[in-house]
Structures are given as C-alpha cells and as structure tokens.
Write a protein that holds these residues in place. Sequence first.
Motif, mmCIF file in Angstrom:
data_model
loop_
_atom_site.group_PDB
_atom_site.id
_atom_site.type_symbol
_atom_site.label_atom_id
_atom_site.label_comp_id
_atom_site.label_asym_id
_atom_site.label_seq_id
_atom_site.Cartn_x
_atom_site.Cartn_y
_atom_site.Cartn_z
ATOM 1 N N PHE A 1 29.781 10.457 -4.925
ATOM 2 C CA PHE A 1 28.979 9.871 -5.993
ATOM 3 C C PHE A 1 28.408 10.926 -6.929
ATOM 4 O O PHE A 1 28.254 12.086 -6.549
ATOM 5 C CB PHE A 1 27.806 9.084 -5.392
ATOM 6 C CG PHE A 1 28.240 7.842 -4.687
ATOM 7 C CD1 PHE A 1 28.451 6.670 -5.387
ATOM 8 C CD2 PHE A 1 28.480 7.851 -3.326
ATOM 9 C CE1 PHE A 1 28.881 5.518 -4.746
ATOM 10 C CE2 PHE A 1 28.912 6.710 -2.668
ATOM 11 C CZ PHE A 1 29.119 5.534 -3.383
ATOM 12 N N LYS A 2 28.104 10.505 -8.141
ATOM 13 C CA LYS A 2 27.277 11.302 -9.059
ATOM 14 C C LYS A 2 26.112 10.407 -9.470
ATOM 15 O O LYS A 2 26.113 9.213 -9.195
ATOM 16 C CB LYS A 2 28.065 11.700 -10.306
ATOM 17 C CG LYS A 2 29.186 12.696 -10.045
ATOM 18 C CD LYS A 2 29.609 13.406 -11.337
ATOM 19 C CE LYS A 2 30.282 12.459 -12.306
ATOM 20 N NZ LYS A 2 30.512 13.053 -13.631
ATOM 21 N N ILE A 3 25.135 11.002 -10.147
ATOM 22 C CA ILE A 3 23.950 10.217 -10.516
ATOM 23 C C ILE A 3 23.540 10.520 -11.950
ATOM 24 O O ILE A 3 23.357 11.692 -12.318
ATOM 25 C CB ILE A 3 22.764 10.548 -9.578
ATOM 26 C CG1 ILE A 3 23.161 10.302 -8.123
ATOM 27 C CG2 ILE A 3 21.540 9.709 -9.942
ATOM 28 C CD1 ILE A 3 22.083 10.636 -7.127
ATOM 29 N N PHE A 4 23.390 9.455 -12.746
ATOM 30 C CA PHE A 4 22.778 9.602 -14.069
ATOM 31 C C PHE A 4 21.269 9.457 -13.898
ATOM 32 O O PHE A 4 20.817 8.486 -13.262
ATOM 33 C CB PHE A 4 23.271 8.503 -15.022
ATOM 34 C CG PHE A 4 24.689 8.664 -15.468
ATOM 35 C CD1 PHE A 4 25.090 9.812 -16.143
ATOM 36 C CD2 PHE A 4 25.623 7.660 -15.245
ATOM 37 C CE1 PHE A 4 26.401 9.962 -16.576
ATOM 38 C CE2 PHE A 4 26.938 7.807 -15.673
ATOM 39 C CZ PHE A 4 27.321 8.961 -16.340
ATOM 40 N N ARG A 5 20.512 10.389 -14.464
ATOM 41 C CA ARG A 5 19.048 10.329 -14.302
ATOM 42 C C ARG A 5 18.371 10.392 -15.660
ATOM 43 O O ARG A 5 18.733 11.203 -16.504
ATOM 44 C CB ARG A 5 18.557 11.505 -13.454
ATOM 45 C CG ARG A 5 19.275 11.636 -12.146
ATOM 46 C CD ARG A 5 18.918 12.916 -11.431
ATOM 47 N NE ARG A 5 17.710 12.775 -10.639
ATOM 48 C CZ ARG A 5 17.144 13.771 -9.989
ATOM 49 N NH1 ARG A 5 17.640 14.986 -10.071
ATOM 50 N NH2 ARG A 5 16.061 13.570 -9.270
ATOM 51 N N SER A 6 17.372 9.528 -15.846
ATOM 52 C CA SER A 6 16.600 9.567 -17.096
ATOM 53 C C SER A 6 15.143 9.236 -16.810
ATOM 54 O O SER A 6 14.829 8.560 -15.828
ATOM 55 C CB SER A 6 17.087 8.533 -18.106
ATOM 56 O OG SER A 6 18.288 7.953 -17.736
ATOM 57 N N LEU A 7 14.269 9.717 -17.683
ATOM 58 C CA LEU A 7 12.846 9.389 -17.621
ATOM 59 C C LEU A 7 12.482 8.642 -18.895
ATOM 60 O O LEU A 7 12.841 9.074 -19.994
ATOM 61 C CB LEU A 7 12.010 10.663 -17.546
ATOM 62 C CG LEU A 7 11.847 11.326 -16.187
ATOM 63 C CD1 LEU A 7 11.087 12.626 -16.337
ATOM 64 C CD2 LEU A 7 11.131 10.404 -15.203
ATOM 65 N N VAL A 8 11.767 7.539 -18.728
ATOM 66 C CA VAL A 8 11.391 6.721 -19.889
ATOM 67 C C VAL A 8 9.887 6.441 -19.804
ATOM 68 O O VAL A 8 9.386 6.084 -18.727
ATOM 69 C CB VAL A 8 12.175 5.382 -19.862
ATOM 70 C CG1 VAL A 8 11.766 4.490 -21.015
ATOM 71 C CG2 VAL A 8 13.679 5.643 -19.888
ATOM 72 N N VAL B 1 21.374 1.183 -9.056
ATOM 73 C CA VAL B 1 20.405 1.663 -10.044
ATOM 74 C C VAL B 1 19.051 1.620 -9.371
ATOM 75 O O VAL B 1 18.630 0.570 -8.874
ATOM 76 C CB VAL B 1 20.399 0.756 -11.294
ATOM 77 C CG1 VAL B 1 19.247 1.148 -12.224
ATOM 78 C CG2 VAL B 1 21.726 0.855 -12.036
ATOM 79 N N SER B 2 18.377 2.781 -9.285
ATOM 80 C CA SER B 2 17.040 2.736 -8.698
ATOM 81 C C SER B 2 16.001 3.019 -9.774
ATOM 82 O O SER B 2 16.234 3.799 -10.707
ATOM 83 C CB SER B 2 16.937 3.674 -7.498
ATOM 84 O OG SER B 2 16.639 4.960 -7.915
ATOM 85 N N VAL B 3 14.887 2.320 -9.650
ATOM 86 C CA VAL B 3 13.816 2.427 -10.631
ATOM 87 C C VAL B 3 12.557 2.832 -9.880
ATOM 88 O O VAL B 3 12.209 2.229 -8.864
ATOM 89 C CB VAL B 3 13.597 1.069 -11.345
ATOM 90 C CG1 VAL B 3 12.448 1.167 -12.338
ATOM 91 C CG2 VAL B 3 14.863 0.625 -12.048
ATOM 92 N N GLU C 1 17.539 6.015 -12.009
ATOM 93 C CA GLU C 1 18.619 6.794 -11.402
ATOM 94 C C GLU C 1 19.799 5.858 -11.152
ATOM 95 O O GLU C 1 19.660 4.854 -10.466
ATOM 96 C CB GLU C 1 18.156 7.419 -10.082
ATOM 97 C CG GLU C 1 16.832 8.162 -10.252
ATOM 98 C CD GLU C 1 16.762 9.475 -9.505
ATOM 99 O OE1 GLU C 1 17.567 9.672 -8.582
ATOM 100 O OE2 GLU C 1 15.896 10.290 -9.861
ATOM 101 N N CYS C 2 20.929 6.204 -11.737
ATOM 102 C CA CYS C 2 22.112 5.341 -11.641
ATOM 103 C C CYS C 2 23.202 6.088 -10.877
ATOM 104 O O CYS C 2 23.880 6.963 -11.424
ATOM 105 C CB CYS C 2 22.621 4.982 -13.039
ATOM 106 S SG CYS C 2 21.345 4.318 -14.124
ATOM 107 N N GLY C 3 23.343 5.739 -9.605
ATOM 108 C CA GLY C 3 24.350 6.390 -8.766
ATOM 109 C C GLY C 3 25.683 5.667 -8.919
ATOM 110 O O GLY C 3 25.720 4.437 -8.933
#
Length: 373
Positions: A135-142, A175-177, A189-191
């Motif tokens: 897996f890879k993970i897209f990560r963002s802060l909003v 997708v974890s929030v 975080e979108c794995g």
Amino acid sequence: MIVMGSNAMRVINKIGVDAKKAGTVDVDFIERRDYKTLELLSSLDAAKDPKAPAKSYYRPDLHNELKRVALLGLGCKAAKLVLDAKVVSVDINNASATLADGRVFKGDVLIGADGERSIVKSSFSEPGSIQQAPFKIFRSLVPTSVFLSDERTRRVLDLSHNRFLMFCHPTNSLVSVLIGRNSDLIDIECGYRRRKGERAIDVSDQAAIRARLLETFKEYHPDIRCAIETATVTTDWEVWKCKPQKHLAQGKAVLTGDAAHSMEPTTGQGGSQGLEDAGALAVFLSNIGSKDEIPHRLELLAKMRGERTAKVVALSGVRPGEEEIIRKNYPRHAINRSSIKNGVEHIVFLYDYDVIEESKKTLQAAATPRASL
Ligand SMILES: Cc1cc2nc3c(=O)[nH]c(=O)nc-3n(C[C@H](O)[C@H](O)[C@H](O)COP(=O)(O)OP(=O)(O)OC[C@H]3O[C@@H](n4cnc5c(N)ncnc54)[C@H](O)[C@@H]3O)c2cc1C
C-alpha cells in the motif's frame, strides 16, 4: 496527526508532557464504516483506562513538547540537543558516533533511534531488512473551518468526533479521518494498493497526485469524496515494514523506534511502540551499580522488546475490528498464530500493556536467582 494509544500515553504522562501545550484531542473509539454506505461496521472502546486514554496529536506539537521536557530535564538530567548533525558512521562496541563534519560523540550506550534506514542497525552483524508494503498513503491536512463550510464535509466531521475513523473498502483501500490540534485541523489519510514497482509520486506534482486520488477513491460515498477534495496539498507516502530483527541490542548499542520495528500504520502503533521503547529504556538504564552491568541490561531489554514488537509488527496491517474476517479468510496470516480472536482482544493486547511495569518485572525476575545464590 498521530494517535498515541494508552500503551504510549502511560509513558507520555509519566515524563511530564503537557497535554494542553500539545493540543491533544481525545480518541475514545476506533471505528470502521463502509466506504460506500457509511454504515457502522465496528466500534472499539479506546478510552478504557481513564488514567491514560488514547489521544491524537499534531506531530510537530508532540515533538515540541517532548523536546521541551527533554531539554528541561524534568526528573532527570537535561538532554543536550545537537542539531545539523548527520551521523556518517557508528562504532557499536564503543558507543560512539562520527558526524559528517568529523566530530565524534562517545557515551556509555548508543541508542539507535534513527528510523527504518538506521545506520546503527546497519552496523549490527545481523541487520534485518525492510520491504515495501503493498500500500501507499495519500496524506493531507485541512483546517476544520473548511469542513464546517459545506454540509457534506460537516457530516463527515460529525462522524469523526473523538474517533480514529476508517471508511473501509473491503480489500483495496481505506480513508481515515482524524481530528487534532485542539480540533482545529483534520488529517485525511487515504491508503490504497500501489501498482507493481510504483514509488511515491513527488509532492511537486500535485496534478498527478490529485488525478490518482480521485480515480482511486471514485467509488467512495459522495461525502467522503468531497472531504478528500478539500485538500489543497497532498503527499504520497510509501510504507515500509521491517523483517524481524534477530537482536535489538549488540555491543553497547540498542535499536528503538522504527530502527527496531518499522511497521504498517493501520493499527496506529509505530510511534506508540517507540514510546514504549523509551519507557523500557528509562527502567532498564536506571539504578545501575556499575557500567559493566550495561550489556546485560541491554540484552534483557532487547529480549523483552523484541518479543512484544514482533507480535505488534505482525498484526500492524490488520484494521482493528476486522480480526475475525482476517482469521477466516487468510488462514496463513500471523493472526492465526496469535491468541487474538477479535477487535476487543486486539485493543487489549495493544493498549493494556504497561511497559514500565513489565520492564520492572523483567528486571526483578532477572535479579531474583542471583539474589538467592
Ligand atoms: C501514514 C502513517 C501514519 C502513521 N500513524 C501513526 C499513528 O497514528 N500512531 C503511531 O503510533 N504511529 C503512526 N505511524 C508510525 C510513526 O509515524 C513512526 O513509527 C514514527 O514516526 C517513527 O519514529 P522514529 O523516531 O522511530 O523514526 P523517524 O521518525 O524515522 O525518525 C528518525 C530520525 O533519525 C534521523 N536520522 C536518520 N539517520 C540519521 C543520521 N545518519 N544522522 C542523523 N540523524 C539521522 C532522521 O532525520 C529522523 O529525524 C504512522 C506512520 C505512517 C507512515
């Protein structure tokens, strides 16, 4: 954002970290919801120990607070922090480290806390290796204010309060929030399953990241897709997992943190295990009569930590709450060699562990036969 389980919070509380300064947010439940319907699939209590409930931290705030405590030397000798100091080689038998500028630091013990590509680990005679997870993970802060401005993201926010929340596709992604920093920031975080040989997309190519993100998560519930789209900057992360490290201590050196046990982030335990390491070090390296005792102390520590972290690493890719499904569908998965049958038992195994008490017991047990001689 980073979740610290009760097992880590017992150490954090003991060393005098100020929860207010670190902007913590409670994580009372670990929940799974269906990625398409948002139906609740499982809810696990993560706040059973009122003295050390799980928390989420904005990472820089936790780092700063740990640094403040270390430099003040609360309850022990103040640490000295040397910045801009790249270690180019170490001598594990002499507990010394040589920097790129030629300076050499020497001590009684060399603690290899230098991450999954550890230079200290590479100096061991049997250094374990790491392998890339599928897996890879897209990560963002909003900012939370952004979520509040739209009714779809407001609904996601309502589901996320005081929770480590995962919206789960059955096999391919999640997708974890996670809310943090005094509830002012939201971590998304979108794995997702990476393609064969695929590396992380460079952060400068936001267009490529966005295209992949929207394509991969297009079947998710519209509220989740809307939440994902609020991010203005997203990073793409590779995940690496260690193969078991035979010995965590050699000579005068000991491995801690990801250097000892890099793992998948699904159970949120990589950093928490690093805190357990710190708690164990504090006990095993206290009350030492003579420096000659240090190698024996390191051996005891390494054995205890090795046994615990091998199990945590093996289960680190299991979404809490999915244990029974994994047991049934993957008979060769490590969970079938463990006593853990369900999510409640998994959380008990991770969170109920008191590393300071366990370390004291191990030291006592090792001292008992000598005392009776
Ligand atoms: C997506 C994701 C989510 C995660 N979520 C959680 C979570 O919720 N809860 C949790 O507990 N864990 C979580 N983790 C795991 C956690 O982030 C890591 O386990 C933790 O950061 C490891 O800390 P460390 O200090 O051991 O290693 P690192 O963070 O890698 O730090 C190592 C340090 O050593 C320095 N260093 C390395 N080599 C040298 C050298 N030669 N000279 C000088 N300095 C050097 C590096 O610069 C770095 O500062 C997550 C991980 C990922 C990828």
